[in-house]
Design a protein around this motif. Structure first.
Motif: not given
Length: 384
Positions: A21-26, A52-56, A59-65
């Motif tokens: 899930a690192s930002l620099d990995v596909v 994977l969805i989070a841009r930075g 993560r926790d805010a995205v996970f709640e959604q």
């Protein structure tokens, strides 16, 4: 690794997913999470989806959604039926081609991927063969063998292990504030099933229903006892299913009424009745599945009891799951001996297989308990 703190007993899996899930990995375009019931497949899948969805660092805010299944970049395919139908699969495959609205990737989670028959799996296969550039699939199943080889070959497999009861107990104690002794007992009786351990520890009614299951099983001596036990345990499972679904059903109905612009308790206009009927049909299917899941939990509890009897009869030594019932287990092991105990364990496993094939729960339990009563009917010297 604080983000992954609620994932119990899966350090290697967490390390793999954190790197992916690192930002620099596909990441790989498709993943298959496998592991026994209670190992946390779905929880891990949704955590990974949010990462994977989070841009930075959000993560926790995205996970709640994601956990609420309201994030626009998340798709979820699940079912209240015994099988995932082909129509639902086609609909989710269509959404796979949508570009992410907010995040880095669009992620589609298929819970219970083992419930896809071959025709449904073939719909998914086409999507996995030609994956959109920014879509990631996450499939969850008990084992790789539960999916078609063509599906397995197009996914990166991640095998989960059964977490230790001590790890689950520690999570319940530290995160949920549950008394350490209560948490230990719940984790042990749940046989390391995370969700069930939490429920047993926090819901006294659930613990009482489990105790009643064991009481009923230990009271079987004759065929008549067996038939009465089967009927009683179906009622236990029905009560358990109702406790799980009633609150959800009421919440869904209230939300549907709001979405239709209707006040609580208002009459439903004729033109809107089809929508409410569709909701009611979904709820009936969920109730049916919840009942079968409840019967399966009962069978799992019985399996733990009769395995304890086998271990005692063999003087095998490991700590009993149902150690609060040690005196009764000792008596049953003395009465049956190892051979009869193993026969009853086999009958429980057969019952679970029959339940999975859709056989009526009452008949499944009757056949199981008839085998148990036959074990008691044998002379002691034969049972040994």
């Amino acid at each position: 690794m604080e983000y992954w703190a609620e994932i119990v007993g899966q350090p290697e899996a967490v390390q793999t997913l954190e790197a992916a899930a690192s930002l620099d990995v596909v990441p790989a375009h498709a993943w298959l999470f496998t592991g026994p019931p209670g190992s946390g497949r779905s929880n891990l899948a949704f955590r990974f989806a949010a990462a994977l969805i989070a841009r930075g660092p959000d993560r926790d805010a995205v996970f709640e959604q994601v956990r609420a299944r309201t994030h626009p970049d998340l798709g979820v395919l699940t079912t209240q039926k015994l099988l995932i139908d082909i129509k639902a699969a086609r609909e989710i495959v269509t959404t796979a081609h949508y570009a992410p609205a907010e995040g880095r990737f669009r992620v589609i989670v298929i819970e219970d991927a083992d419930r896809m028959p071959e025709r449904t799996s073939n719909v998914l296969l086409k999507a996995l063969e030609e994956p959109p550039e920014r879509t990631v699939w996450i499939l969850c199943a008990p084992s790789e063998a539960d999916l078609l080889p063509t599906i397995r070959s197009r996914t990166r497999s991640l095998r989960l292990v059964t977490p230790g009861a001590s790890e689950i107990a520690r999570l319940l104690h530290e995160r949920d504030g549950i008394d350490a002794a209560v948490a230990e007992r719940a984790a042990r009786l749940a046989q390391s099933h995370i969700g069930m351990a939490r429920r047993l520890a926090s819901d006294e009614d659930s613990m009482q229903r489990r105790e009643r299951t064991i009481d009923i099983a230990l009271g079987i001596e004759t065929l008549g006892d067996a038939m009465r036990a089967a009927a009683s345990l179906v009622k236990v499972a029905e009560a358990d299913a109702a406790a799980l679904t009633e609150e959800i059903d009421a919440r869904e109905r209230a939300e549907a009424m709001r979405n239709l612009g209707l006040a609580p308790g208002a009459a439903i206009p004729p033109q809107m009745r089809s929508q409410m009927r569709a909701l009611e049909e979904d709820q009936k299917r969920r109730a049916t599945r919840s009942l079968r899941d409840g019967i399966d939990r009962i069978l799992t509890d019985l399996l733990s009891l009769f395995r304890d009897v086998v271990l005692t009869a063999l003087d095998a030594g490991p700590e009993l799951v149902n150690r609060e019932r040690k005196a009764e287990i000792n008596a049953l092991a003395e009465r049956w001996g190892a051979a009869r105990s193993l026969t009853v364990v086999g009958a429980v496993e057969t019952a679970r297989e029959r339940l999975g094939r859709g056989i009526t729960p009452g008949l499944v339990l009757e056949a199981l308990f008839a085998t148990q009563s036959a074990a008691d009917a044998l002379p002691v010297e034969v049972a040994r």
